[in-house]
Motif scaffolding. Structure first.
Motif, PDB file in Angstrom:
ATOM      1  N   ALA A   1       0.931  -1.364   0.072  1.00 21.13           N
ATOM      2  CA  ALA A   1      -0.050  -0.025   0.069  1.00 21.13           C
ATOM      3  C   ALA A   1       0.859   1.414  -0.055  1.00 21.13           C
ATOM      4  CB  ALA A   1      -0.986  -0.103   1.306  1.00 21.13           C
ATOM      5  N   PHE A   2       2.100   1.278   0.815  1.00 12.07           N
ATOM      6  CA  PHE A   2       2.593   2.556   0.763  1.00 12.07           C
ATOM      7  C   PHE A   2       3.356   2.914  -0.823  1.00 12.07           C
ATOM      8  CE2 PHE A   2       7.020   4.565   0.898  1.00 12.07           C
ATOM      9  CZ  PHE A   2       6.531   5.751   1.653  1.00 12.07           C
TER      10      PHE A   2
ATOM     11  N   LEU B   1       0.360   4.219  -2.854  1.00 12.85           N
ATOM     12  CA  LEU B   1       0.263   5.634  -2.279  1.00 12.85           C
ATOM     13  C   LEU B   1       1.221   6.409  -2.774  1.00 12.85           C
ATOM     14  CD1 LEU B   1      -2.123   7.575  -1.136  1.00 12.85           C
ATOM     15  CD2 LEU B   1      -0.997   6.877   1.153  1.00 12.85           C
TER      16      LEU B   1
ATOM     17  N   VAL C   1      -6.190  10.672  -5.885  1.00 15.85           N
ATOM     18  CA  VAL C   1      -6.609   9.985  -4.800  1.00 15.85           C
ATOM     19  C   VAL C   1      -7.808  10.455  -4.503  1.00 15.85           C
ATOM     20  CG1 VAL C   1      -6.216   8.947  -2.836  1.00 15.85           C
ATOM     21  CG2 VAL C   1      -4.642   8.733  -4.515  1.00 15.85           C
ATOM     22  N   LEU C   2      -8.955  10.201  -4.420  1.00 15.34           N
ATOM     23  CA  LEU C   2     -10.260  10.500  -3.638  1.00 15.34           C
ATOM     24  C   LEU C   2     -10.356  10.345  -2.301  1.00 15.34           C
ATOM     25  CD1 LEU C   2     -13.214  10.080  -6.314  1.00 15.34           C
ATOM     26  CD2 LEU C   2     -11.479  12.016  -5.845  1.00 15.34           C
ATOM     27  N   ASP C   3      -9.797   8.991  -1.899  1.00 17.93           N
ATOM     28  CA  ASP C   3      -9.670   8.687  -0.578  1.00 17.93           C
ATOM     29  C   ASP C   3      -9.021   7.334  -0.666  1.00 17.93           C
ATOM     30  OD1 ASP C   3      -9.853   8.853   2.252  1.00 17.93           O
ATOM     31  OD2 ASP C   3     -11.772   8.164   2.333  1.00 17.93           O
ATOM     32  N   VAL C   4      -8.458   6.821   0.727  1.00 15.85           N
ATOM     33  CA  VAL C   4      -7.872   5.643   0.768  1.00 15.85           C
ATOM     34  C   VAL C   4      -8.357   5.216   2.237  1.00 15.85           C
ATOM     35  CG1 VAL C   4      -5.735   4.223   1.135  1.00 15.85           C
ATOM     36  CG2 VAL C   4      -5.725   6.440  -0.080  1.00 15.85           C
ATOM     37  N   LEU C   5      -9.038   3.835   2.352  1.00 12.44           N
ATOM     38  CA  LEU C   5      -9.426   3.270   3.426  1.00 12.44           C
ATOM     39  C   LEU C   5      -8.581   2.625   4.146  1.00 12.44           C
ATOM     40  CD1 LEU C   5     -12.598   1.402   1.896  1.00 12.44           C
ATOM     41  CD2 LEU C   5     -12.449   4.083   2.616  1.00 12.44           C
ATOM     42  N   GLU C   6      -8.806   2.621   5.642  1.00 11.08           N
ATOM     43  CA  GLU C   6      -7.850   2.148   6.386  1.00 11.08           C
ATOM     44  C   GLU C   6      -7.798   0.625   6.191  1.00 11.08           C
ATOM     45  OE1 GLU C   6      -6.280   3.723   9.278  1.00 11.08           O
ATOM     46  OE2 GLU C   6      -7.152   5.447   8.513  1.00 11.08           O
TER      47      GLU C   6
ATOM     48  N   PRO D   1     -15.877   7.735   4.863  1.00 13.41           N
ATOM     49  CA  PRO D   1     -16.623   8.782   4.684  1.00 13.41           C
ATOM     50  C   PRO D   1     -17.315   8.990   3.380  1.00 13.41           C
ATOM     51  CG  PRO D   1     -14.300   9.514   5.155  1.00 13.41           C
ATOM     52  CD  PRO D   1     -14.485   7.967   5.143  1.00 13.41           C
TER      53      PRO D   1
ATOM     54  N   VAL E   1      -6.108  -2.713   1.514  1.00 10.97           N
ATOM     55  CA  VAL E   1      -6.254  -1.537   1.666  1.00 10.97           C
ATOM     56  C   VAL E   1      -6.960  -1.095   0.242  1.00 10.97           C
ATOM     57  CG1 VAL E   1      -4.827   0.763   1.828  1.00 10.97           C
ATOM     58  CG2 VAL E   1      -4.203  -1.266   2.921  1.00 10.97           C
TER      59      VAL E   1
ATOM     60  N   PHE F   1      -7.983   1.751  -2.315  1.00 10.15           N
ATOM     61  CA  PHE F   1      -7.838   2.999  -2.819  1.00 10.15           C
ATOM     62  C   PHE F   1      -8.919   3.554  -3.813  1.00 10.15           C
ATOM     63  CE2 PHE F   1      -3.437   3.902  -1.972  1.00 10.15           C
ATOM     64  CZ  PHE F   1      -2.768   2.556  -1.434  1.00 10.15           C
TER      65      PHE F   1
END
Lengths: 266, 266
Positions: free
Chosen positions: A48-49, A52, A64-69, A76, A115, A117
Motif C-alpha cells: 500500500a505504501f 500511495l 486519490v479521492l480517498d484511501v480506506l484504513e 466517509p 487497503v 484506493f
C-alpha cells in the motif's frame, strides 16, 4: 438484469449502492447525477505504501479521492452503511497479476490487510464538458472511451512502475480551448489534458486500435485530445503481481457521496 | 558561524546544500531566491504509510513535495549529489517522540528503513506576498511566524492524529483579498488561508502567546489571517512516538532544486 425504478440519474448514491449490493449488475455511467464515481484498486497492506507513493508522484493519472484504513470496508465517501466489498456492480479479482474472477461481491476474499484506493474517474469531467456544450464522441456513439499505453513512463515508486495510459476524446478545434479550461477545474478527476494533437508524439501509431476500450469515430476537423487515465495505476499494480488485488470491472464504478461540485479546484 | 560569499539569496541551491553539508549553521530564510524550501520529517518505514495517508487526507497542512524511497538519502529535488542527511543546516532527532539531539549531520543515525517526507514551506508564499506589496509583519520585525494549535482536528490516518496547527499573519484589511488570492495559487505550500479574523473560533484565546514561534505586533487595522502550518504533521508524528524520527530544526530548512514558479497551480 434487474429493472431500475425511475431514471438512474435520479437515484441517490446510497440507494444505488444498495441496489448493486443486492445484485443489480449494470454499468454505472449515467447513474446518480452530480455525484462522483470512483475507480477501485485494493492491494495488501505490504504494497500500500508503494501504491500511495506512486499516486502521490503521478497525480494526473492517479488522483486519490480517498484511501480506506487497512482492512476497512467503509469510509466517509460511502456514507453510514457503504461497503466497498458489495456496493460495486461488478468486480475483478487478480492473483499474482492475473485475472482470476469477475464477481458481484468480494466480501469473502477481503482480508484484514486489504487497503482500498478510491481513484477519481473521468465521468465527472465528461458531465462538465457536456454541460458546456463540448461534444463527447464516445458517449454520442454509445461506446467506451478509447485508451492507449503511451511512450511516457510514470515516475515509479518502490515496486510500482508502468507507462502513462491516456484516454482520447476527439474535440472540435474551436472547442479545444474550452475542453482544456473546463477539465483543468477538476484536478481530482485527471484535470487538464496531457497532450493535444499528434498521437505519434505519445507513441500511438494508430488511434483506431486502442489498447483498452473502443475505437471512436472523429467528426470532420476534430482534434485528438489526450487525458491521463485511471487505468494507469491498475496496470502498474498488476505489473507488480501482488498475491491479491481487487478492482472494479471496467465501466462498473463505485458511486460515492462526494458531490461533483466539491471536486472543482479552489 | 561561517561567512557567506555574496548575498545568500544569490546562492544556487546545490551550492547552499554543499555549504550546509560542510558545517555552516544558519537559518535558511532569504537563501536561494526563487527556489522552494522544504520541511523534513523522516520516520521508519513501518509508520510511512500512515504518515503519507495523513498527508493525503490533510493536504493543506501537509503539502507533500516529494517522498524519498525507504532508506534513500537523495532524490530528484536534491540534484545529483544532494543528501538529506547532511544538506540541512541543523536537524532535530526524536526518540519515542522526545527530542534527544540537535545536530548538523544525521548520516550515522539514518537506518535503511527511514523514509524522508519533504513538505512544502510557507517561505514560498511569503516571497509572493512581499513581491505583490502585501506586508509580512514577522519578517518586518525580524521574528519567527507565530503558530497556534487550533481546536480543529485533522482527519487521522492509522496511528497518526493531531490538531490542525495554524500560522498567523496580520494583514491590512484592504489587502486581505490579495493575500487570499496570491496564496491560493500555491496549494503545495499550504495554499489559501483556512480562516480570516476571530481567533476564538479556532480556539485561540490569546494571539500574544503562540504555541510555537514568536508573538507578532499588529499595525492599526490589521486583520489576523490564519494558514495551515507544516508543524501539523510533525506534531502528529511525535504523538505517535516512533522509536526514531528526524526533522529539520525550526527555520533551518532543506533548500530544493524546485523553482518556486513551478509550484504555481495550473
Amino acid at each position: 438484469m434487474h429493472t431500475v425504478d425511475g431514471h438512474p440519474g435520479e437515484v441517490h448514491p446510497a440507494s444505488a449502492r444498495r441496489r448493486f449490493a443486492a445484485g443489480l449488475v449494470t454499468p454505472t455511467s449515467g447513474w446518480s447525477d452530480g455525484y462522483a464515481q470512483a475507480n477501485l484498486i485494493a492491494v495488501p497492506q505490504d504494497l500500500a505504501f508503494d501504491v500511495l507513493l506512486f499516486a502521490q508522484r503521478n497525480p494526473k493519472p492517479c488522483p486519490v479521492l480517498d484511501v480506506l484504513e487497512p482492512g476497512a470496508r467503509g469510509g466517509p465517501l460511502l456514507g453510514a452503511h457503504g461497503d466497498v466489498c458489495t456496493d460495486i456492480p461488478l468486480y475483478r479479482v487478480y492473483a499474482d497479476g492475473r485475472l482470476v474472477a469477475e464477481t458481484t461481491d468480494v466480501a469473502d476474499r477481503w482480508t484484514t490487510d486489504m487497503v482500498a484506493f478510491l481513484i477519481g474517474c473521468s465521468f465527472t469531467f465528461e458531465a462538465a464538458l457536456l454541460a458546456a456544450g463540448v461534444p463527447v464522441r464516445h458517449i454520442e456513439q454509445g461506446t467506451n472511451v478509447p485508451m492507449y499505453r503511451s511512450n511516457r513512463d510514470c515516475r515509479p515508486a518502490g515496486r510500482i512502475a508502468g507507462p502513462l495510459v491516456v484516454s482520447m476524446r476527439p474535440i472540435p478545434p474551436d472547442q479545444v480551448s474550452d475542453a482544456v479550461r473546463i477539465t483543468s477545474r477538476y484536478p481530482s478527476v485527471h484535470g487538464s489534458p496531457v497532450h493535444v494533437g499528434d498521437p505519434q508524439a505519445l507513441g500511438i501509431d494508430d488511434l483506431d486500435t486502442p489498447d483498452f476500450g473502443d475505437a471512436v469515430r472523429f467528426s470532420p476537423g476534430d482534434i485528438p485530445v489526450f487525458w491521463a487515465c485511471g487505468v494507469t495505476p491498475q496496470l502498474a499494480v498488476m505489473q507488480a503481481a501482488p498475491p491479491l488485488a481487487i478492482a472494479h470491472s471496467p465501466g462498473h464504478m463505485l458511486i460515492t457521496d462526494l458531490a461533483e461540485s466539491d471536486l472543482i479546484a479552489p
